[in-house]
Design a protein around this motif. Sequence first.
Motif, PDB file in Angstrom:
ATOM      1  N   THR A 190       0.833  -1.202   0.000  1.00 49.04           N
ATOM      2  CA  THR A 190       0.000   0.000   0.000  1.00 49.04           C
ATOM      3  C   THR A 190       0.869   1.253   0.000  1.00 49.04           C
ATOM      4  OG1 THR A 190      -1.793  -1.143   1.154  1.00 49.04           O
ATOM      5  CG2 THR A 190      -1.793   1.260   1.244  1.00 49.04           C
ATOM      6  N   ALA A 191       1.930   1.245   0.789  1.00 52.13           N
ATOM      7  CA  ALA A 191       2.844   2.386   0.822  1.00 52.13           C
ATOM      8  C   ALA A 191       3.548   2.561  -0.518  1.00 52.13           C
ATOM      9  CB  ALA A 191       3.862   2.205   1.943  1.00 52.13           C
ATOM     10  N   ALA A 192       3.963   1.451  -1.126  1.00 50.48           N
ATOM     11  CA  ALA A 192       4.651   1.530  -2.415  1.00 50.48           C
ATOM     12  C   ALA A 192       3.715   2.069  -3.495  1.00 50.48           C
ATOM     13  CB  ALA A 192       5.180   0.152  -2.809  1.00 50.48           C
ATOM     14  N   ILE A 193       2.467   1.635  -3.479  1.00 46.73           N
ATOM     15  CA  ILE A 193       1.494   2.124  -4.462  1.00 46.73           C
ATOM     16  C   ILE A 193       1.217   3.605  -4.243  1.00 46.73           C
ATOM     17  CG2 ILE A 193      -0.939   1.968  -5.143  1.00 46.73           C
ATOM     18  CD1 ILE A 193      -0.681  -1.073  -4.718  1.00 46.73           C
ATOM     19  N   GLY A 213       6.188   7.648 -18.119  1.00 45.26           N
ATOM     20  CA  GLY A 213       6.350   6.366 -18.801  1.00 45.26           C
ATOM     21  C   GLY A 213       6.906   5.287 -17.904  1.00 45.26           C
ATOM     22  N   ALA A 214       7.789   5.667 -16.974  1.00 44.38           N
ATOM     23  CA  ALA A 214       8.392   4.692 -16.065  1.00 44.38           C
ATOM     24  C   ALA A 214       7.380   4.116 -15.082  1.00 44.38           C
ATOM     25  CB  ALA A 214       9.538   5.339 -15.301  1.00 44.38           C
ATOM     26  N   LEU A 215       6.205   4.727 -14.976  1.00 44.58           N
ATOM     27  CA  LEU A 215       5.187   4.269 -14.035  1.00 44.58           C
ATOM     28  C   LEU A 215       4.172   3.330 -14.667  1.00 44.58           C
ATOM     29  CD1 LEU A 215       4.496   7.707 -12.300  1.00 44.58           C
ATOM     30  CD2 LEU A 215       5.963   5.864 -11.476  1.00 44.58           C
ATOM     31  N   TYR A 216       4.269   3.111 -15.986  1.00 44.63           N
ATOM     32  CA  TYR A 216       3.305   2.285 -16.718  1.00 44.63           C
ATOM     33  C   TYR A 216       3.967   1.028 -17.266  1.00 44.63           C
ATOM     34  CZ  TYR A 216      -0.428   5.791 -16.719  1.00 44.63           C
ATOM     35  OH  TYR A 216      -1.437   6.649 -16.337  1.00 44.63           O
ATOM     36  N   THR A 217       3.177  -0.031 -17.413  1.00 43.26           N
ATOM     37  CA  THR A 217       3.662  -1.246 -18.063  1.00 43.26           C
ATOM     38  C   THR A 217       3.746  -1.011 -19.569  1.00 43.26           C
ATOM     39  OG1 THR A 217       1.426  -2.153 -18.355  1.00 43.26           O
ATOM     40  CG2 THR A 217       2.579  -2.698 -16.298  1.00 43.26           C
ATOM     41  N   ASP A 218       4.531  -1.851 -20.244  1.00 41.35           N
ATOM     42  CA  ASP A 218       4.646  -1.729 -21.702  1.00 41.35           C
ATOM     43  C   ASP A 218       3.296  -1.894 -22.386  1.00 41.35           C
ATOM     44  OD1 ASP A 218       7.371  -1.359 -21.479  1.00 41.35           O
ATOM     45  OD2 ASP A 218       7.852  -3.477 -21.770  1.00 41.35           O
ATOM     46  N   ASP A 219       2.461  -2.806 -21.858  1.00 42.61           N
ATOM     47  CA  ASP A 219       1.189  -3.143 -22.504  1.00 42.61           C
ATOM     48  C   ASP A 219      -0.002  -2.450 -21.849  1.00 42.61           C
ATOM     49  OD1 ASP A 219       1.309  -4.495 -20.110  1.00 42.61           O
ATOM     50  OD2 ASP A 219       0.637  -6.418 -20.919  1.00 42.61           O
ATOM     51  N   ALA A 220       0.238  -1.330 -21.193  1.00 42.43           N
ATOM     52  CA  ALA A 220      -0.843  -0.627 -20.493  1.00 42.43           C
ATOM     53  C   ALA A 220      -1.984  -0.279 -21.451  1.00 42.43           C
ATOM     54  CB  ALA A 220      -0.307   0.647 -19.847  1.00 42.43           C
ATOM     55  N   VAL A 221      -3.207  -0.388 -20.951  1.00 45.49           N
ATOM     56  CA  VAL A 221      -4.404  -0.015 -21.703  1.00 45.49           C
ATOM     57  C   VAL A 221      -5.091   1.116 -20.954  1.00 45.49           C
ATOM     58  CG1 VAL A 221      -6.669  -0.761 -22.513  1.00 45.49           C
ATOM     59  CG2 VAL A 221      -4.702  -2.308 -22.689  1.00 45.49           C
ATOM     60  N   SER A 222      -5.372   2.202 -21.680  1.00 41.65           N
ATOM     61  CA  SER A 222      -5.987   3.375 -21.068  1.00 41.65           C
ATOM     62  C   SER A 222      -7.322   3.686 -21.728  1.00 41.65           C
ATOM     63  CB  SER A 222      -5.052   4.581 -21.199  1.00 41.65           C
ATOM     64  OG  SER A 222      -5.643   5.737 -20.657  1.00 41.65           O
ATOM     65  N   PHE A 223      -8.369   3.824 -20.930  1.00 42.63           N
ATOM     66  CA  PHE A 223      -9.662   4.329 -21.382  1.00 42.63           C
ATOM     67  C   PHE A 223      -9.713   5.802 -20.997  1.00 42.63           C
ATOM     68  CE2 PHE A 223     -11.913  -0.058 -20.985  1.00 42.63           C
ATOM     69  CZ  PHE A 223     -11.158  -0.524 -22.049  1.00 42.63           C
ATOM     70  N   ASP A 224      -9.054   6.618 -21.815  1.00 40.62           N
ATOM     71  CA  ASP A 224      -8.897   8.025 -21.479  1.00 40.62           C
ATOM     72  C   ASP A 224     -10.156   8.802 -21.833  1.00 40.62           C
ATOM     73  OD1 ASP A 224      -7.524  10.218 -20.479  1.00 40.62           O
ATOM     74  OD2 ASP A 224      -5.670   9.667 -21.517  1.00 40.62           O
ATOM     75  N   ARG A 297      -0.038  -3.586 -11.592  1.00 45.86           N
ATOM     76  CA  ARG A 297       0.491  -4.949 -11.585  1.00 45.86           C
ATOM     77  C   ARG A 297       1.925  -4.896 -11.082  1.00 45.86           C
ATOM     78  NH1 ARG A 297      -0.307  -6.243 -16.756  1.00 45.86           N
ATOM     79  NH2 ARG A 297       1.860  -6.150 -17.476  1.00 45.86           N
ATOM     80  N   LYS A 298       2.313  -5.843 -10.254  1.00 40.06           N
ATOM     81  CA  LYS A 298       3.683  -5.881  -9.749  1.00 40.06           C
ATOM     82  C   LYS A 298       4.578  -6.537 -10.793  1.00 40.06           C
ATOM     83  CE  LYS A 298       4.600  -6.361  -5.360  1.00 40.06           C
ATOM     84  NZ  LYS A 298       4.820  -6.918  -4.004  1.00 40.06           N
ATOM     85  N   VAL A 299       5.588  -5.790 -11.235  1.00 40.02           N
ATOM     86  CA  VAL A 299       6.514  -6.268 -12.253  1.00 40.02           C
ATOM     87  C   VAL A 299       7.930  -6.118 -11.715  1.00 40.02           C
ATOM     88  CG1 VAL A 299       7.344  -5.980 -14.615  1.00 40.02           C
ATOM     89  CG2 VAL A 299       4.927  -5.527 -14.080  1.00 40.02           C
ATOM     90  N   TRP A 303       5.485  -1.787  -8.474  1.00 41.61           N
ATOM     91  CA  TRP A 303       4.094  -1.613  -8.898  1.00 41.61           C
ATOM     92  C   TRP A 303       4.025  -0.650 -10.075  1.00 41.61           C
ATOM     93  CZ3 TRP A 303       0.191  -4.589  -7.416  1.00 41.61           C
ATOM     94  CH2 TRP A 303       0.309  -5.311  -6.223  1.00 41.61           C
ATOM     95  N   LEU A 304       3.449  -1.119 -11.206  1.00 36.94           N
ATOM     96  CA  LEU A 304       3.295  -0.310 -12.404  1.00 36.94           C
ATOM     97  C   LEU A 304       1.824  -0.261 -12.805  1.00 36.94           C
ATOM     98  CD1 LEU A 304       6.298  -1.625 -14.546  1.00 36.94           C
ATOM     99  CD2 LEU A 304       6.233   0.387 -13.065  1.00 36.94           C
TER     100      LEU A 304
END
Length: 327
Positions: A190-193, A213-224, A297-299, A303-304
């Motif tokens: 929880t603290a890390a997130i 960008g460093a906070l997202y996974t390569d395959d991130a999906v966004s419903f912007d 997701r933890k990678v 956490w990303l």
Amino acid sequence: MIRIGIILGSTRHNRHGDQVAWWVLDSASRRGDAEFELIDLRDHPLPHFDEAAPPMFGPSANEHTRAWTARIAPFDGFIVVTPEYNGGVPGVLKNAFDHAFAEWTDKAVAFVGYGVNGGARAVVQLRTVCGTLGMADVAHSVSVGVLTDFEDNTSFVAREHHDATLGKTLDQLVAWTTALTALRRPADDTAAISDRIDRLVECLRTKDLDGIGALYTDDAVSFDIEPPLRHRGRAAKLANWARVFQVFDTMSYEFRDLTFTVGADVAYGYGFGRLRGTLRTGEVTDGMWVRATLCLRKVGGAWLIAHDQVSVPLDIPSGKALVDLEP
């Protein structure tokens, strides 16, 4: 698998501790019950503790502290390789402990001391410090004498009794680290997130695309909030923010009532978000509140963000978005 950090507690240019720490890492890495990684305090230069508030009261505003806490947060336990200076703990090592709190709590710790007396008095002091931080210090420890275990006072030679003692210390450390998992995991994650979300807000304020960008996974999906319906991949997410940055001269982002549910390697959260700032035209805009969902997701122990979504309520009869609602 549990992760254990090996903290090298000296930053002196002619230190002996790097030889001892690499011996610990080499020996530990042959085990199959945990992952081990070296944490060198030289890589994290911290000023004398200068925080506005003690670290137990929340994340720091200082980047050097945030970088340090982010470095140690993913680890489940620690081995501290410490010299003894004038009968005590090196100031740089004590300072590093003082800069964090939640990142230490409910984790096991073991000690490898070196010095004229094998670092024994430094280890005694560290047991008190670590106990106060809510850590569980294991009974076994390793003592290395600088007068007896370094050839020509230069090269460390690990003797048979050192290997045996280190083995017992690691056995106990792994066992205690595993046993504390149930206590440790929710608070640590929880603290890390929370730190990740704080970092996202800071990157938006400074228009730091690489940081986002460093906070997202390569395959991130966004419903912007802007079309199309789905943005797939980190590059697509960054392209959205790049367009926003072109519109704003200065900007800030605020999350409100953001609440997370955390699992072993997946977490989701929901709340409200609001973008404010000054446009390139000089106009000041207060923005609007949107509904925000974040899935992480933890990678590799970090956490990303793997999915995010923002939306506004819709007035069905008119088909207009309701942009003036408050949480």
